[in-house]
Scaffold this active site. Structure first.
Site, mmCIF file in Angstrom:
data_model
loop_
_atom_site.group_PDB
_atom_site.id
_atom_site.type_symbol
_atom_site.label_atom_id
_atom_site.label_comp_id
_atom_site.label_asym_id
_atom_site.label_seq_id
_atom_site.Cartn_x
_atom_site.Cartn_y
_atom_site.Cartn_z
ATOM 1 N N SER A 195 0.562 -1.493 0.023
ATOM 2 C CA SER A 195 -0.081 0.210 0.360
ATOM 3 C C SER A 195 0.812 1.105 -0.010
ATOM 4 O O SER A 195 0.186 2.078 -0.286
ATOM 5 C CB SER A 195 -0.646 0.121 0.734
ATOM 6 O OG SER A 195 0.325 -0.123 2.602
ATOM 7 N N HIS A 229 -5.516 -4.368 -0.539
ATOM 8 C CA HIS A 229 -5.841 -3.064 -1.114
ATOM 9 C C HIS A 229 -6.041 -3.305 -2.755
ATOM 10 O O HIS A 229 -6.125 -2.313 -3.522
ATOM 11 C CB HIS A 229 -4.477 -2.030 -1.057
ATOM 12 C CG HIS A 229 -4.087 -1.214 -0.040
ATOM 13 N ND1 HIS A 229 -4.612 -0.085 0.086
ATOM 14 C CD2 HIS A 229 -4.207 -1.387 1.641
ATOM 15 C CE1 HIS A 229 -4.307 0.805 1.336
ATOM 16 N NE2 HIS A 229 -3.639 -0.397 2.511
ATOM 17 N N LYS A 258 -12.225 -0.864 2.505
ATOM 18 C CA LYS A 258 -10.925 -0.290 1.465
ATOM 19 C C LYS A 258 -12.261 -0.213 0.803
ATOM 20 O O LYS A 258 -13.060 1.011 0.290
ATOM 21 C CB LYS A 258 -10.002 -0.358 1.341
ATOM 22 C CG LYS A 258 -8.672 -0.506 2.634
ATOM 23 C CD LYS A 258 -7.510 -1.360 2.499
ATOM 24 C CE LYS A 258 -7.039 -1.313 3.673
ATOM 25 N NZ LYS A 258 -6.602 -0.520 5.015
#
Ligand SMILES: Cc1ncc(COP(=O)(O)O)c(C=O)c1O
Length: 409
Positions: A195, A229, A258
């Site tokens: 990330s 992610h 997310k």
């Protein structure tokens, strides 16, 4: 009273952090959200900044799901029907229909036999790795893996730990080869997307190497990714790094907090692995699940992603990411190009990173500066995260501000 004795020691540690500039410090408090309007995406209000509007470019909500009306309605409806908390852990009386429906939907989304949800992806990684790592396990992990993997390894007691250089598949293979005979099983674990920079694990090669050495260990090599992610933000249909690299690992970990815009984490794998984890994962057995509302909202988010509308959202996200990357390069900034919506501005200097973050903030843009020790010395950067909430106007505005900063230099 015992805290009196401890306070000097704690204060020393805090002072060290502040002095070294490594403290996270005071957090920004979001006090309001202004919905998208005209050519502009949503804007955020910050405590102490009165009516100043901020464009948020440091959130993980890549698909803009958290502000969608249909998802909010799904969350609200479930709260009215079932109340706001699960009231017990899953095996006592905390399993609701929304939990099992979400698990079935996630398994289908990842083309796996089963899935189970946890209160977060962090907890999921702990809960998957801790029961699967035995004293006869060889553990192999990328040096830049997320903190949840590092802590999971610390909690477990593998026979051997092999940490390979970031994304270096020669080093990964060497770590496996040199540990033949040192354990019954290998757990090979990597982030899908890293990330800090938005780069992805070379998963096709990773799986190929696991398969090559599988027979050398009595219980084989189990490949695991934490693609928190990647899922929802990467790959043609948002199935993450597996889809992007055209391969499949044994166990995939994801987050609902997310791209899916809600909260919670999950793992998808074979039915047997999931049955095993339901019996063995302490953070599942002894801790509440996400709320029924969160599960209902997440289910709606998965359904939207896995539909023609989801493809359109992903297409928009890719277009905005590319527009931002192109703008950055034209303005003379260094970046690491890629399809993932994490777009780093490589500043390579701590002071300049802070100055640019401050300038962006003054101009109504929320961004995150990453300095040593979060990133290696010389890799100081500003992490910009593009979202499907962003419009062309928003991207062009941010590029305009970055251009003005360049001129000032
Ligand atoms: C690889 C990875 N795993 C887990 C997490 C934590 O996710 P959650 O907030 O759902 O615990 C993150 C968040 O940054 C992450 O990057």
């Amino acid at each position: 009273m015992s805290l009196d004795k401890l306070k000097d020691t704690l204060q020393l540690e805090l002072d060290d952090l502040y002095k070294a500039g490594n403290a996270k410090g005071k957090e920004l408090v979001i006090t309001g959200v202004k919905p998208a309007e005209g050519s502009k995406g949503p804007r955020y209000y910050i405590e102490g900044k009165k009516d100043k509007e901020f464009l948020r470019m440091n959130a993980n909500s890549y698909l803009g799901m958290s502000l969608r009306k249909d998802i909010i309605e799904a969350e609200e409806k479930a709260a009215r029907e079932f109340g706001v908390g699960p009231g017990a852990v899953r095996f006592i009386s905390g399993t609701y229909k929304a939990h099992t429906m979400l698990e079935e939907r996630l398994a289908r989304f990842h083309n796996r036999k089963a899935a189970m949800i946890f209160s977060s992806a962090y907890v999921t990684s702990l809960s998957v790795l801790f029961p699967l790592i035995t004293k006869d396990t060889v553990l192999i992990s990328d040096e830049l893996n997320h903190n949840c993997i590092i802590i999971a390894i610390r909690l477990s007691r593998p026979a051997v730990k092999g940490i390979y250089k970031h994304n270096d598949m020669n080093d990964f293979e060497a770590e496996i080869a040199k540990n033949i005979g040192k354990g019954k099983r290998v757990i090979a674990v990597t982030d899908g997307i890293f990330s800090m920079r938005g780069d992805n694990a070379p998963l096709d090669k990773f799986v190929e190497i696991c398969e090559k050495y599988n027979d050398k260990f009595d219980e084989g090599i189990i490949s695991i990714i934490d693609d928190s992610h990647g899922i929802g933000a990467f790959g043609k249909t948002g199935r993450g790094t597996e889809e992007y690299c055209g391969t499949k690992v044994d166990i995939v970990i994801g987050t609902l907090g997310k791209s899916f815009g809600v909260n919670g984490g999950y793992v998808a794998a074979s039915k047997q692995v999931i049955d095993f984890l339901r019996e063995k994962a302490p953070m599942y057995i002894y801790s509440n699940p996400i709320t029924v509302s969160e599960a209902s909202a997440a289910l709606k988010a998965v359904e939207i992603l896995d539909s023609p509308q989801g493809l359109e959202i992903l297409e928009h996200l890719r277009r905005m990411t590319k527009r931002f990357e192109d703008g950055l390069k034209e303005a003379g900034y260094e970046t690491i190009e890629g399809e993932h919506p994490v777009v780093p501005i490589m500043v390579r200097d701590t002071k300049k990173t802070s100055e640019l973050v401050k300038y962006l903030f003054e101009n109504g843009i929320l961004s995150t500066g990453l300095n040593f020790p979060v990133v290696p010395k010389g890799d100081e950067e500003i992490r910009i995260q593009i979202s499907a909430d962003h419009t062309k106007y928003d991207i062009d505005y941010a590029i305009g501000v970055l251009k003005k900063f360049k001129k000032k230099q």
